[in-house]
Write an enzyme that holds these catalytic residues in place. Structure first.
Site, PDB file in Angstrom:
ATOM      1  N   GLY A   1      -3.575  -5.518  -7.106  1.00 35.13           N
ATOM      2  CA  GLY A   1      -2.976  -5.837  -5.796  1.00 35.13           C
ATOM      3  C   GLY A   1      -3.987  -6.115  -4.691  1.00 35.13           C
ATOM      4  O   GLY A   1      -3.886  -7.116  -3.979  1.00 35.13           O
TER       5      GLY A   1
ATOM      6  N   ILE B   1       3.042  -3.562   4.036  1.00 37.59           N
ATOM      7  CA  ILE B   1       2.977  -4.494   2.905  1.00 37.59           C
ATOM      8  C   ILE B   1       4.334  -5.158   2.666  1.00 37.59           C
ATOM      9  O   ILE B   1       4.415  -6.380   2.507  1.00 37.59           O
ATOM     10  CB  ILE B   1       2.458  -3.773   1.636  1.00 37.59           C
ATOM     11  CG1 ILE B   1       1.012  -3.305   1.856  1.00 37.59           C
ATOM     12  CG2 ILE B   1       2.541  -4.695   0.419  1.00 37.59           C
ATOM     13  CD1 ILE B   1       0.453  -2.395   0.761  1.00 37.59           C
TER      14      ILE B   1
ATOM     15  N   HIS C   1      -3.220  -3.606 -12.199  1.00 41.83           N
ATOM     16  CA  HIS C   1      -3.357  -3.029 -10.848  1.00 41.83           C
ATOM     17  C   HIS C   1      -4.400  -3.779 -10.004  1.00 41.83           C
ATOM     18  O   HIS C   1      -5.434  -3.217  -9.627  1.00 41.83           O
ATOM     19  CB  HIS C   1      -3.696  -1.536 -10.933  1.00 41.83           C
ATOM     20  CG  HIS C   1      -3.346  -0.777  -9.683  1.00 41.83           C
ATOM     21  ND1 HIS C   1      -2.844   0.493  -9.692  1.00 41.83           N
ATOM     22  CD2 HIS C   1      -3.417  -1.129  -8.378  1.00 41.83           C
ATOM     23  CE1 HIS C   1      -2.636   0.900  -8.451  1.00 41.83           C
ATOM     24  NE2 HIS C   1      -2.983  -0.079  -7.629  1.00 41.83           N
TER      25      HIS C   1
ATOM     26  N   ARG D   1       3.552   1.918  -6.965  1.00 38.54           N
ATOM     27  CA  ARG D   1       3.047   2.899  -7.917  1.00 38.54           C
ATOM     28  C   ARG D   1       4.001   2.927  -9.109  1.00 38.54           C
ATOM     29  O   ARG D   1       5.222   2.846  -8.938  1.00 38.54           O
ATOM     30  CB  ARG D   1       3.002   4.300  -7.295  1.00 38.54           C
ATOM     31  CG  ARG D   1       1.828   4.537  -6.334  1.00 38.54           C
ATOM     32  CD  ARG D   1       0.491   4.545  -7.052  1.00 38.54           C
ATOM     33  NE  ARG D   1      -0.627   4.773  -6.142  1.00 38.54           N
ATOM     34  CZ  ARG D   1      -1.310   3.788  -5.545  1.00 38.54           C
ATOM     35  NH1 ARG D   1      -1.004   2.525  -5.741  1.00 38.54           N
ATOM     36  NH2 ARG D   1      -2.324   4.078  -4.746  1.00 38.54           N
TER      37      ARG D   1
ATOM     38  N   ARG E   1      13.146   4.177   4.518  1.00 38.75           N
ATOM     39  CA  ARG E   1      13.463   5.499   5.063  1.00 38.75           C
ATOM     40  C   ARG E   1      13.755   5.411   6.566  1.00 38.75           C
ATOM     41  O   ARG E   1      14.778   5.861   7.029  1.00 38.75           O
ATOM     42  CB  ARG E   1      12.245   6.378   4.784  1.00 38.75           C
ATOM     43  CG  ARG E   1      12.315   7.832   5.094  1.00 38.75           C
ATOM     44  CD  ARG E   1      11.024   8.464   4.631  1.00 38.75           C
ATOM     45  NE  ARG E   1       9.871   7.586   4.915  1.00 38.75           N
ATOM     46  CZ  ARG E   1       8.614   7.873   4.666  1.00 38.75           C
ATOM     47  NH1 ARG E   1       8.308   9.004   4.107  1.00 38.75           N
ATOM     48  NH2 ARG E   1       7.645   7.032   4.963  1.00 38.75           N
TER      49      ARG E   1
ATOM     50  N   GLU F   1      -1.943   4.266 -16.334  1.00 43.49           N
ATOM     51  CA  GLU F   1      -2.862   3.139 -16.159  1.00 43.49           C
ATOM     52  C   GLU F   1      -4.232   3.558 -16.679  1.00 43.49           C
ATOM     53  O   GLU F   1      -4.702   4.619 -16.268  1.00 43.49           O
ATOM     54  CB  GLU F   1      -2.952   2.741 -14.688  1.00 43.49           C
ATOM     55  CG  GLU F   1      -1.651   2.145 -14.182  1.00 43.49           C
ATOM     56  CD  GLU F   1      -1.683   1.838 -12.689  1.00 43.49           C
ATOM     57  OE1 GLU F   1      -2.761   1.913 -12.067  1.00 43.49           O
ATOM     58  OE2 GLU F   1      -0.623   1.539 -12.137  1.00 43.49           O
TER      59      GLU F   1
ATOM     60  N   ASP G   1       2.502  -4.680 -11.443  1.00 37.72           N
ATOM     61  CA  ASP G   1       1.067  -4.535 -11.191  1.00 37.72           C
ATOM     62  C   ASP G   1       0.667  -3.066 -11.348  1.00 37.72           C
ATOM     63  O   ASP G   1      -0.510  -2.740 -11.355  1.00 37.72           O
ATOM     64  CB  ASP G   1       0.722  -5.025  -9.783  1.00 37.72           C
ATOM     65  CG  ASP G   1      -0.779  -5.045  -9.523  1.00 37.72           C
ATOM     66  OD1 ASP G   1      -1.532  -5.446 -10.435  1.00 37.72           O
ATOM     67  OD2 ASP G   1      -1.204  -4.647  -8.420  1.00 37.72           O
TER      68      ASP G   1
HETATM   69  C1  8YV Z   1      -6.385   0.558  -5.283  1.00 37.26           C
HETATM   70  C2  8YV Z   1      -4.141   0.755  -4.374  1.00 37.26           C
HETATM   71  O1  8YV Z   1      -6.762   1.511  -4.405  1.00 37.26           O
HETATM   72  O2  8YV Z   1      -4.791   1.008  -2.131  1.00 37.26           O
HETATM   73  C3  8YV Z   1      -4.061   1.388  -3.034  1.00 37.26           C
HETATM   74  O3  8YV Z   1      -3.243   2.309  -2.884  1.00 37.26           O
HETATM   75  O4  8YV Z   1      -3.357   1.012  -5.212  1.00 37.26           O
HETATM   76  C4  8YV Z   1      -5.247  -0.215  -4.670  1.00 37.26           C
HETATM   77  O5  8YV Z   1      -5.655  -0.893  -3.551  1.00 37.26           O
HETATM   78  C5  8YV Z   1      -7.539  -0.300  -5.644  1.00 37.26           C
HETATM   79  O6  8YV Z   1      -7.453  -0.468  -6.999  1.00 37.26           O
HETATM   80  C6  8YV Z   1      -8.874   0.261  -5.250  1.00 37.26           C
HETATM   81  O7  8YV Z   1      -9.219   1.375  -6.019  1.00 37.26           O
END
Ligand code: 8YV
Length: 324
Positions: free
Chosen positions: A291, A160, A289, A241, A181, A270, A265
């Site tokens: 993304g 990403i 959230h 996160r 890392r 949350e 995000d």
């Molecule tokens: C969530 C995410 O999973 O993939 C991840 O780690 O944080 C997001 O893509 C999405 O909200 C699906 O539950």
């Protein structure tokens, strides 16, 4: 004929994914709105062979004990897996799957959108335009820093992070630097990014975009000390996160203008409670959230998760096994 294996799904999912599971499994799912309550998950996991879960489902020894010896596979509809006690799951010989790659583009796209929304004050501007704040022409009103000629810092230069860097490049930053890392030398060379220390990244970046996973090492790495090392004009964007940030320190950094603005995000917890101080700050853009929330992407994520479960229960190799 043998009975079909039982699978529990912690949320209502799309028909396409459900159909895949139904072909070879007996499926039960949480049909309530929002995340499955813990007590409900504990009750329903009993004697299941497969679990389809999401990031809001904390999977730990208590859940695994309750599941019993039938549980063969846990598949999460996410690339992040900090909600799974992976060592405990592995120890019990339960297979794991996740959804890498297919959400990379969607998440990188959102990171860019959030970065621009934060730096160019899109939500604040929209609000002003609608509520009478847009008055006589005033040339320095609603200004924010531009990407052209800037230094962009990427924390977590994985799939990403690299895609974020590629998407920001056409905006003409002077430099793209990253902290990761491992080296990622080949990838960095292709993109034209330079590896630096975390301290250097903090001190030099005009824009900081976070895309690392949450681990004991990255937990709250963005704290008071880190924010103080950043430029006063820095824009901080997080699509990874919430746990990588000490959120109380971030609130103070934004209130005191230690940094210029933040686009989030992800946060802790949350959903963020409505009375949270972050919501009171104009220099903070908050998204719920989203993304990976492209229509195609979320559908693909659910389908992939379902396929992984079916494969594991048929003793076939999974498409995207999570190996730790
Ligand atoms: C969530 C995410 O999973 O993939 C991840 O780690 O944080 C997001 O893509 C999405 O909200 C699906 O539950």
């Amino acid at each position: 004929k043998m009975a079909k294996p039982a699978v529990y799904v912690t949320r209502e999912i799309n028909k396409e994914a459900l159909d895949i599971l139904n072909q070879s499994c007996t499926v039960s799912s949480w049909a309530g709105s929002g995340p499955v309550p813990r007590a409900e998950l504990l009750k329903n996991i009993e004697n299941k062979s497969g679990l389809f879960c999401l990031l809001s489902d904390k999977i730990d020894s208590e859940i695994l004990n309750k599941a019993g010896p039938n549980l063969k596979v846990i598949a999460t509809m996410s690339v992040g897996y900090d909600h799974l006690d992976v060592q405990e799951i592995k120890k019990r010989g339960i297979k794991m799957a996740y959804t890498p790659d297919i959400l990379t583009d969607a998440t990188a796209e959102l990171a860019v959108a959030l970065l621009l929304a934060t730096s160019r004050r899109l939500l604040e501007s929209n609000e002003e335009a609608r509520t009478g704040g847009w008055q006589a022409w005033s040339p320095f009103w609603m200004c924010g820093p531009g990407l052209k000629g800037s230094t962009v810092g990427i924390v977590g230069f994985g799939r990403i992070g690299q895609e974020i860097a590629k998407r920001l490049k056409p905006f003409g930053p002077k430099k793209i630097i990253y902290y990761n890392r491992s080296e990622k030398r080949q990838e960095a060379q292709e993109i034209g990014a330079t590896k630096v220390s975390f301290e250097e990244l903090l001190a030099e970046s005009d824009f900081i975009s976070v895309s690392c996973s949450l681990t004991p090492e990255t937990k709250e790495m963005f704290n008071e000390a880190a924010f103080k090392k950043m430029k006063k004009t820095a824009i901080f964007v997080n699509t990874s996160r919430g746990g990588v940030v000490d959120q109380d320190d971030l609130v103070r950094a934004l209130e005191s203008k230690t940094i210029w603005a933040a686009g989030l995000d992800v946060m802790t917890p949350e959903p963020l409670p409505l009375d949270h101080p972050l919501f009171k700050l104009k220099n903070c853009v908050i998204l719920p959230h989203i993304g990976s929330a492209c229509i195609e992407t979320r559908n693909e994520m659910a389908v992939l998760t379902a396929k992984n479960i079916v494969q594991a229960l048929e003793d076939e190799p999974m498409i995207t096994e999570l190996v730790v």
